[in-house]
Write a protein that holds these residues in place. Sequence first.
Motif, short mmCIF file in Angstrom:
data_model
loop_
_atom_site.label_atom_id
_atom_site.label_comp_id
_atom_site.label_asym_id
_atom_site.label_seq_id
_atom_site.Cartn_x
_atom_site.Cartn_y
_atom_site.Cartn_z
N PRO A 158 0.85 -1.20 0.00
CA PRO A 158 0.00 0.00 0.00
C PRO A 158 0.88 1.25 0.00
N SER A 159 0.33 2.35 -0.48
CA SER A 159 1.15 3.55 -0.66
C SER A 159 1.83 4.03 0.63
N SER A 160 1.18 3.83 1.77
CA SER A 160 1.77 4.26 3.05
C SER A 160 3.08 3.51 3.31
N GLU A 161 3.08 2.19 3.03
CA GLU A 161 4.29 1.38 3.22
C GLU A 161 5.31 1.69 2.14
N GLN A 162 4.84 1.90 0.91
CA GLN A 162 5.76 2.20 -0.19
C GLN A 162 6.53 3.49 0.10
#
Length: 197
Positions: A158-162
């Motif tokens: 997900p973008s938060s982890e990316q």
Amino acid sequence: MSDRETSLSLIVGLGNPGSEYAQTRHNAGFWYVERLAERYNIPLKNDSKYHAISGRGTIEGHDVRLLLPLTYMNRSGQSVVPFAKFYQIATQQILIAHDELDMNPGVIRLKNGGGHGGHNGLKDIVPHIGADFLRLRIGIGHPGSKERVSGHVLSKAPSSEQQLMDQAIDHALAQSKALIQGQVQPAMNAINAFKPA
């Protein structure tokens, strides 16, 4: 043996080939090498002899080769081993960047030597060249159970982890000079102390 002063001659990023894998967590090693190539204007091209994408350029005054095996992760050694042997690159002059399940996204560690830690890419390399190379371990987090590992590494974060992984990789890139010049301990101290914003 992290106090060594051996400059790097080969930087390898581990991952899987093809557009369907490009954004998946298992390709974190690819991301690091691709950004390194971009930062130092090193063109990457298909290298069919070694089943890889490779490049060669000058980084901080040192002649460095970059390698992205296209053999799929669990056969990485089929690219890395003959490449290192042909160019007579000692194990101590190699850095391998790879994803790390046992660290959360946003955590990044530089490590010298050790086992393969269950990583399929390293498993295929260590028996052939030994373990005395540098590893840049890029945290991707663990899904919680062994059964879910395969799906986790082969899917997109997900973008938060990316964003956390991107910050960590950018931080490691900022230590390129010390790393390439073989100033392993200062680079290790700086990289391992990273905390995402």
